[in-house]
Design an enzyme around this catalytic site. Structure first.
Site, PDB file in Angstrom:
ATOM      1  N   ASP A   1       0.812  -1.222   0.000  1.00  0.00           N
ATOM      2  CA  ASP A   1       0.000   0.000   0.000  1.00  0.00           C
ATOM      3  C   ASP A   1       0.841   1.267   0.000  1.00  0.00           C
ATOM      4  OD1 ASP A   1      -2.446  -1.344  -0.005  1.00  0.00           O
ATOM      5  OD2 ASP A   1      -2.456  -1.536   2.173  1.00  0.00           O
TER       6      ASP A   1
ATOM      7  N   LYS B   1      -4.480  -3.026  -8.362  1.00  0.00           N
ATOM      8  CA  LYS B   1      -5.024  -2.288  -7.217  1.00  0.00           C
ATOM      9  C   LYS B   1      -6.107  -1.322  -7.708  1.00  0.00           C
ATOM     10  CE  LYS B   1      -3.325  -3.112  -3.644  1.00  0.00           C
ATOM     11  NZ  LYS B   1      -3.637  -4.219  -2.710  1.00  0.00           N
TER      12      LYS B   1
END
Length: 437
Positions: A317, A344
């Site tokens: 992330d 993502k």
């Protein structure tokens, strides 16, 4: 300076205009951990009896998960001091389509829940979520006995799941994915016999930790996780702050000419603070107290590092904002083994590359990563977030440290995870933030 409009309106604007530059100084608490919040809501919905959750993420992603569990007859009530009371267990198949918005974690974990329910569930999301791969959960859930279909034979949402009658399996995911692991563990609660997930690279252990809190029978043995079928019992859950959000302020402090930022009450558990180690390798003055969950970062002279497939699961992330740190570091940073980033909220390899180039950074996109030439002097830019909150927030912390005005298109994506980010940016950096033209 302060935003030209109230915080709630800033959160909703499609373009944000940020004018820097200055020091980044101050302390704050970031929103409740989004990954933990999703799991808390889902396990509370599966559990017998009430669960009271404090510190739940305020982002739209978790709001969608709260709305979804109510379609199963689960009660959700909001109390004072930000507490949420969820009372299960799930009583029947959902009465409506389960809309997960932009939440990849939400839809994949909910798929595991639905696989164990005797009935039909339909799961969907926004235009960005409907482009993200779902076959990685569809295939193992079918092996357990669920019927899973969707666009492109279940590769894309909307998904249709007919659950019930599951058998436990042993499964080795092709990608290092806490979402796949978690979906199977949640499904395994309703299976006949144990369900085991064997990982090549260990991923975050939120699901294992929380299953134990709810009374689930779960065992961790190295990279093997096994759950036994059984019921969960409601409990009280306190959600700590999200380390992934703290990473933006850490890099903001490093980019600023006079940066010192303190972030309090962060989750200190396995697999969530690896970005701290990466920044230390880069030469950052950064401390993370695992006892209190307090992160302290001071502006530093950075150097390049190589990030490989072994690093990526722990920083999946944080790659966009770490790439921005690499842009001002001395030397050339090579990121490889990060092909998972193409699946993502956006294709994060492509969108991060475009982001860096917009700020004047020399970067080469590769199939599974990028090569970043450090030592850049960042310049004001116009950036498209491509509907990705992490791209938008990375742009914002960089913009606050640049002398001039940057416009970030697609700013409303930030509301999925961090309402109030623009207000915190203004408070910590003195930058101005207002609707962009």
């Amino acid at each position: 300076m302060t935003p030209a409009v109230p915080d709630s309106d800033i959160d909703a604007v499609t373009s944000l205009q940020v004018t820097g530059a200055g020091p980044a100084r101050g302390s704050l608490r970031v929103p409740g951990d989004k990954s933990i919040s999703h799991r808390a809501v889902l396990m509370a919905a599966m559990a017998h009896g009430p669960t009271v959750i404090t510190g739940l993420s305020r982002g739209q992603d978790v709001t969608h998960t709260l709305g979804a569990v109510q379609q199963f007859g689960v009660t959700v009530a909001y109390a004072d001091e930000g507490r949420v009371r969820v009372e299960g267990p799930i009583r029947h198949e959902p009465v409506d389509v389960l809309d997960h918005g932009n939440a990849g974690t939400g839809i994949r974990l909910m798929s595991g829940v639905c696989a164990g329910i005797d009935g039909v569930s339909v799961l969907t999301g926004d235009q960005f979520l409907r482009r993200r791969p779902m076959d990685r959960i569809a295939e193992p859930l079918r092996r357990m006995g669920a019927a899973v279909d969707g666009r492109e034979h279940g590769r894309l949402a909307p998904l249709v799941i007919r659950g019930g009658g599951l058998s436990g399996i042993t499964y080795s995911p092709r990608q290092a994915s806490a979402q796949v692991k978690s979906a199977l563990l949640l499904a395994g609660l309703s299976a006949t016999g144990p369900t085991t997930v064997e990982e090549v690279h260990p991923t975050r252990r939120h699901t294992e930790e929380m299953l134990a809190q709810f009374g689930g029978r779960v065992r961790v043995d190295g990279n093997r996780v096994t759950v036994e079928p059984g019921e969960l019992t409601g409990t009280d859950i306190a959600v700590p702050g999200d380390p992934s959000q703290a990473a933006f302020w850490a890099v903001g402090a490093l980019l600023a000419p006079e940066g010192e930022v303190v972030v309090e009450n962060l989750y200190p558990g396995f697999g969530r603070s690896d970005f701290v180690g990466v920044l230390r390798r880069m030469g950052a003055a950064i401390d993370f107290d695992l006892t209190t969950g307090t992160l302290v970062v001071r502006s530093s002279r950075l150097r390049a590092v190589d990030l490989t497939a072994e690093d990526i699961p722990g920083i999946v992330d944080e790659v966009p904002v770490l790439a921005m740190a690499a842009a001002v570091a001395e030397g050339t940073t090579v990121i490889s083994g990060a092909g998972e980033l193409r699946a993502k909220e956006s294709d994060r390899i492509a969108s991060t590359t475009r982001l860096l180039r917009a700020f004047g950074v020399q970067v080469t996109e590769t199939e599974d990563g990028m090569v970043i030439e450090g030592g850049a002097r960042l310049r004001p830019a116009r950036v498209d977030s491509h509907g990705d909150h992490r791209i938008a927030m990375t742009a914002a912390v960089a913009a606050a440290c640049v002398d001039g005005t940057t416009v970030i298109d697609g700013w409303d994506s930030v509301a999925t995870s961090y309402p109030g980010f623009a207000a915190d940016l203004v408070r910590l950096t003195g930058a101005s933030a207002q609707p962009g033209a």
